[in-house]
Design an enzyme around this catalytic site. Sequence first.
Site, PDB file in Angstrom:
ATOM      1  N   HIS A 139       0.817  -1.227   0.000  1.00  0.00           N
ATOM      2  CA  HIS A 139       0.000   0.000   0.000  1.00  0.00           C
ATOM      3  C   HIS A 139       0.848   1.273   0.000  1.00  0.00           C
ATOM      4  O   HIS A 139       0.310   2.369  -0.214  1.00  0.00           O
ATOM      5  CB  HIS A 139      -0.901   0.055   1.237  1.00  0.00           C
ATOM      6  CG  HIS A 139      -1.974  -0.994   1.267  1.00  0.00           C
ATOM      7  ND1 HIS A 139      -2.880  -1.159   0.250  1.00  0.00           N
ATOM      8  CD2 HIS A 139      -2.273  -1.948   2.196  1.00  0.00           C
ATOM      9  CE1 HIS A 139      -3.703  -2.166   0.553  1.00  0.00           C
ATOM     10  NE2 HIS A 139      -3.344  -2.660   1.721  1.00  0.00           N
ATOM     11  N   ASP A 176      -2.667 -10.430  -2.296  1.00  0.00           N
ATOM     12  CA  ASP A 176      -3.201  -9.902  -1.038  1.00  0.00           C
ATOM     13  C   ASP A 176      -4.649  -9.471  -1.307  1.00  0.00           C
ATOM     14  O   ASP A 176      -4.956  -8.973  -2.387  1.00  0.00           O
ATOM     15  CB  ASP A 176      -2.363  -8.706  -0.574  1.00  0.00           C
ATOM     16  CG  ASP A 176      -2.783  -8.178   0.787  1.00  0.00           C
ATOM     17  OD1 ASP A 176      -2.048  -8.433   1.761  1.00  0.00           O
ATOM     18  OD2 ASP A 176      -3.830  -7.516   0.885  1.00  0.00           O
ATOM     19  N   HIS A 178      -6.317  -7.075  -0.338  1.00  0.00           N
ATOM     20  CA  HIS A 178      -6.498  -5.633  -0.546  1.00  0.00           C
ATOM     21  C   HIS A 178      -5.751  -5.217  -1.813  1.00  0.00           C
ATOM     22  O   HIS A 178      -4.767  -5.854  -2.199  1.00  0.00           O
ATOM     23  CB  HIS A 178      -5.980  -4.878   0.686  1.00  0.00           C
ATOM     24  CG  HIS A 178      -6.626  -5.369   1.953  1.00  0.00           C
ATOM     25  ND1 HIS A 178      -5.965  -6.151   2.876  1.00  0.00           N
ATOM     26  CD2 HIS A 178      -7.898  -5.226   2.397  1.00  0.00           C
ATOM     27  CE1 HIS A 178      -6.807  -6.461   3.874  1.00  0.00           C
ATOM     28  NE2 HIS A 178      -7.983  -5.915   3.599  1.00  0.00           N
ATOM     29  N   ASP A 264      -4.606 -12.794   3.396  1.00  0.00           N
ATOM     30  CA  ASP A 264      -5.821 -12.265   4.016  1.00  0.00           C
ATOM     31  C   ASP A 264      -7.071 -12.499   3.173  1.00  0.00           C
ATOM     32  O   ASP A 264      -8.152 -12.007   3.503  1.00  0.00           O
ATOM     33  CB  ASP A 264      -5.677 -10.776   4.402  1.00  0.00           C
ATOM     34  CG  ASP A 264      -4.919  -9.962   3.386  1.00  0.00           C
ATOM     35  OD1 ASP A 264      -4.715 -10.456   2.261  1.00  0.00           O
ATOM     36  OD2 ASP A 264      -4.537  -8.824   3.710  1.00  0.00           O
TER      37      ASP A 264
END
Length: 370
Positions: A139, A176, A178, A264
């Site tokens: 991120h 991931d 996200h 995740d």
Amino acid sequence: MKTGFLYDESYFWHDTGNGALFLPPGEWIEADEHGENPKSKRRVKNLLERSGFIKHLSVITPRQATREEIELNHTPSYVDKVKQLSNLTGGDAGELALVGRGSYEIALLSTGGAITSVDQVMEGKVHNIYALTRPPGHHAEKEQGMGFCLFNNVAIAANYAREKYGLKRIMILDWDVHHGNGTESAFYNDPDILFVSLHQEYNFPPDRGSAEDIGEGEGKGYNVNIPLPAGTGNAGYIYALETVVVPIADHFKPELIIVSAGQDASVFDPLAQMMVTADGFGMISSVVKHLAERHCDGRLVACHEGGYSPSYVPFCTLRIIESLSGLQSKVSQDPFSEAIRGLPSDVLANNQKEAVDKVSRIQTEYRKVT
Ligand code: ZN
């Protein structure tokens, strides 16, 4: 040649303080362990040791990244900010980018882990490698940290691989749950780095990761977002890989594959709503490993990103490392298998298929006109 496993004890000492999931303690939020705490990561190493599987791996120790290397992707003022916070009492280096005392040096070691891993596979010392990097990176934008990420390990490692080894085509696959916004931003105009992100739609960051975002300028067609609906499990991920990722990668012919490996999307994760099982992560990894073997002598670097179930992340990560190595550990059955047996992880639901087919249409349409 063995599969590598890279870690450093310091990775478990990065201190994110108190919190509840991703929130800091507040008026109604009782102080508890922050969601991004060392436990899920430390337990990966513990399981590898307890199962004896670590003996089949080449254990690698990272070096710190240099400041110059960090600046391959970050502005000097941002690097200074992280350093200052780390030297004082800690704080937020952006949006939910937690810096504890001493986190700067640990973040240098995390990015250094990604760089060391690139050296290991490029110099043929290991066949492929799993790096348990922490803090995570995907991120982190050039000018600010975000979502628990300080320096963008994978983006820096890709730039490093390009500079040091003269690679022309690198693929970054981010599974991931996200969206890997920081990595996308780093290479949005860049045709030499193919960035592919599989993520839960509208999760985090909620305004990034749309299927229509296919890159800009010369980088158009080299950014592939695959937003998947909540509830997607093994079948949806495999369908996305086979329908979209593998054909595009086969056309691109990467010389190195770097994976942002966040576990995740697992069925027990508290920060997402997906249904991938430990065995599913094994299957996903197997597809990616075969891609690497087809195009680049197996050169594959996986860097740990998110994954917030301390109970389950170790089993997901073990299955990934088993797939990379082609060996099986003594953990022959997922200890949670009975509890998840009835869930539709292996069913491809219509809305999942439609989401993937939409990406396929957008990408095919673009490739037709160019
Ligand atoms: Zn994540």
